[in-house]
Design a protein around this motif. Structure first.
Motif, PDB file in Angstrom:
ATOM      1  N   GLY A  62      29.795  16.378  56.756  1.00 36.20           N
ATOM      2  CA  GLY A  62      28.576  15.970  56.068  1.00 36.20           C
ATOM      3  C   GLY A  62      28.332  16.667  54.750  1.00 36.20           C
ATOM      4  N   ARG A  63      29.380  17.168  54.140  1.00 39.18           N
ATOM      5  CA  ARG A  63      29.242  17.839  52.848  1.00 39.18           C
ATOM      6  C   ARG A  63      29.949  17.025  51.775  1.00 39.18           C
ATOM      7  NH1 ARG A  63      28.703  21.271  56.750  1.00 39.18           N
ATOM      8  NH2 ARG A  63      27.341  23.057  56.521  1.00 39.18           N
ATOM      9  N   LYS A  64      29.819  17.467  50.521  1.00 35.45           N
ATOM     10  CA  LYS A  64      30.386  16.729  49.394  1.00 35.45           C
ATOM     11  C   LYS A  64      31.884  16.988  49.260  1.00 35.45           C
ATOM     12  CE  LYS A  64      26.115  16.831  46.822  1.00 35.45           C
ATOM     13  NZ  LYS A  64      25.461  17.256  45.594  1.00 35.45           N
ATOM     14  N   PHE A  65      32.679  15.918  49.250  1.00 40.00           N
ATOM     15  CA  PHE A  65      34.136  16.017  49.157  1.00 40.00           C
ATOM     16  C   PHE A  65      34.561  16.713  47.878  1.00 40.00           C
ATOM     17  CE2 PHE A  65      38.145  14.392  47.545  1.00 40.00           C
ATOM     18  CZ  PHE A  65      38.996  14.534  48.633  1.00 40.00           C
ATOM     19  N   TRP A  66      34.077  16.230  46.735  1.00 42.60           N
ATOM     20  CA  TRP A  66      34.549  16.738  45.442  1.00 42.60           C
ATOM     21  C   TRP A  66      34.144  18.177  45.186  1.00 42.60           C
ATOM     22  CZ3 TRP A  66      38.510  14.525  43.568  1.00 42.60           C
ATOM     23  CH2 TRP A  66      38.703  13.167  43.742  1.00 42.60           C
ATOM     24  N   PHE A  67      32.976  18.568  45.664  1.00 44.85           N
ATOM     25  CA  PHE A  67      32.557  19.959  45.486  1.00 44.85           C
ATOM     26  C   PHE A  67      33.522  20.908  46.200  1.00 44.85           C
ATOM     27  CE2 PHE A  67      30.259  23.660  47.151  1.00 44.85           C
ATOM     28  CZ  PHE A  67      29.874  24.244  45.957  1.00 44.85           C
ATOM     29  N   TRP A  68      33.826  20.623  47.471  1.00 46.93           N
ATOM     30  CA  TRP A  68      34.705  21.497  48.234  1.00 46.93           C
ATOM     31  C   TRP A  68      36.150  21.365  47.786  1.00 46.93           C
ATOM     32  CZ3 TRP A  68      33.341  25.568  50.890  1.00 46.93           C
ATOM     33  CH2 TRP A  68      32.013  25.680  51.253  1.00 46.93           C
TER      34      TRP A  68
ATOM     35  N   SER B  78      37.935  29.055  51.419  1.00 47.13           N
ATOM     36  CA  SER B  78      37.065  27.879  51.508  1.00 47.13           C
ATOM     37  C   SER B  78      37.292  27.126  52.813  1.00 47.13           C
ATOM     38  CB  SER B  78      37.280  26.957  50.315  1.00 47.13           C
ATOM     39  OG  SER B  78      38.573  26.416  50.337  1.00 47.13           O
ATOM     40  N   LEU B  79      38.530  27.081  53.296  1.00 48.40           N
ATOM     41  CA  LEU B  79      38.802  26.426  54.584  1.00 48.40           C
ATOM     42  C   LEU B  79      38.156  27.199  55.732  1.00 48.40           C
ATOM     43  CD1 LEU B  79      42.532  25.426  54.098  1.00 48.40           C
ATOM     44  CD2 LEU B  79      40.556  23.913  54.166  1.00 48.40           C
ATOM     45  N   ILE B  80      38.218  28.516  55.681  1.00 49.67           N
ATOM     46  CA  ILE B  80      37.596  29.336  56.726  1.00 49.67           C
ATOM     47  C   ILE B  80      36.085  29.146  56.710  1.00 49.67           C
ATOM     48  CG2 ILE B  80      37.172  31.718  57.464  1.00 49.67           C
ATOM     49  CD1 ILE B  80      40.018  32.353  56.394  1.00 49.67           C
ATOM     50  N   ILE B  81      35.502  29.112  55.525  1.00 43.51           N
ATOM     51  CA  ILE B  81      34.053  28.909  55.406  1.00 43.51           C
ATOM     52  C   ILE B  81      33.655  27.551  55.978  1.00 43.51           C
ATOM     53  CG2 ILE B  81      32.177  28.547  53.747  1.00 43.51           C
ATOM     54  CD1 ILE B  81      33.536  30.688  52.006  1.00 43.51           C
ATOM     55  N   LEU B  82      34.422  26.516  55.658  1.00 45.58           N
ATOM     56  CA  LEU B  82      34.097  25.174  56.158  1.00 45.58           C
ATOM     57  C   LEU B  82      34.186  25.098  57.678  1.00 45.58           C
ATOM     58  CD1 LEU B  82      35.739  22.818  53.542  1.00 45.58           C
ATOM     59  CD2 LEU B  82      33.356  22.834  54.242  1.00 45.58           C
TER      60      LEU B  82
ATOM     61  N   PHE C 158      38.500  16.722  52.893  1.00 44.95           N
ATOM     62  CA  PHE C 158      38.305  15.851  54.057  1.00 44.95           C
ATOM     63  C   PHE C 158      37.520  16.545  55.167  1.00 44.95           C
ATOM     64  CE2 PHE C 158      42.096  13.530  52.343  1.00 44.95           C
ATOM     65  CZ  PHE C 158      41.394  12.381  52.029  1.00 44.95           C
ATOM     66  N   LEU C 159      37.736  17.837  55.327  1.00 42.75           N
ATOM     67  CA  LEU C 159      36.955  18.584  56.311  1.00 42.75           C
ATOM     68  C   LEU C 159      35.490  18.632  55.910  1.00 42.75           C
ATOM     69  CD1 LEU C 159      37.006  20.305  58.882  1.00 42.75           C
ATOM     70  CD2 LEU C 159      37.487  22.274  57.444  1.00 42.75           C
TER      71      LEU C 159
ATOM     72  N   SER D 129      47.655  20.204  49.249  1.00 41.54           N
ATOM     73  CA  SER D 129      47.248  20.058  50.647  1.00 41.54           C
ATOM     74  C   SER D 129      46.041  20.912  51.030  1.00 41.54           C
ATOM     75  CB  SER D 129      48.430  20.316  51.581  1.00 41.54           C
ATOM     76  OG  SER D 129      48.909  21.614  51.435  1.00 41.54           O
ATOM     77  N   PRO D 130      45.912  22.182  50.588  1.00 42.48           N
ATOM     78  CA  PRO D 130      44.681  22.907  50.957  1.00 42.48           C
ATOM     79  C   PRO D 130      43.420  22.267  50.365  1.00 42.48           C
ATOM     80  CG  PRO D 130      46.336  24.431  50.141  1.00 42.48           C
ATOM     81  CD  PRO D 130      46.841  23.054  49.889  1.00 42.48           C
TER      82      PRO D 130
END
Length: 79
Positions: A29-35, A46-50, A23-24, A16-17
């Motif tokens: 507007g960023r790359k799904f697979w990278f994040w 990473s969630l806080i950064i996003l 998805f966030l 889930s994270p």
């Protein structure tokens, strides 16, 4: 059979994270697979950064108003 359902639920909770980060990122507007992959290394950070990064899609940040709503605003501005 209950083991399969329990395994799917546990797998969903474990991923889930990463899914949330992916998805966030896609929504902003960023790359799904990278994040998604970065979130395996640093899940909460990473969630806080996003959340703190600026949105690259200004179109997505607001909803388009219907045509009749814009006309109502124009009529209200005239009075």
């Amino acid at each position: 059979m209950p083991e399969i359902i329990l395994g799917a639920v546990v797998l969903g909770l474990l991923l889930s994270p990463q899914l949330l980060a992916g998805f966030l990122a896609k929504r902003t507007g960023r790359k799904f697979w990278f994040w998604f992959l970065i979130s395996f290394l640093i899940p909460i950070i990473s969630l806080i950064i996003l959340v703190l990064l600026e949105d690259k899609n200004p179109k997505v940040s607001s909803y388009k108003l219907a045509d009749h709503v814009d006309k109502d605003k124009e009529l209200a501005a005239e009075f």
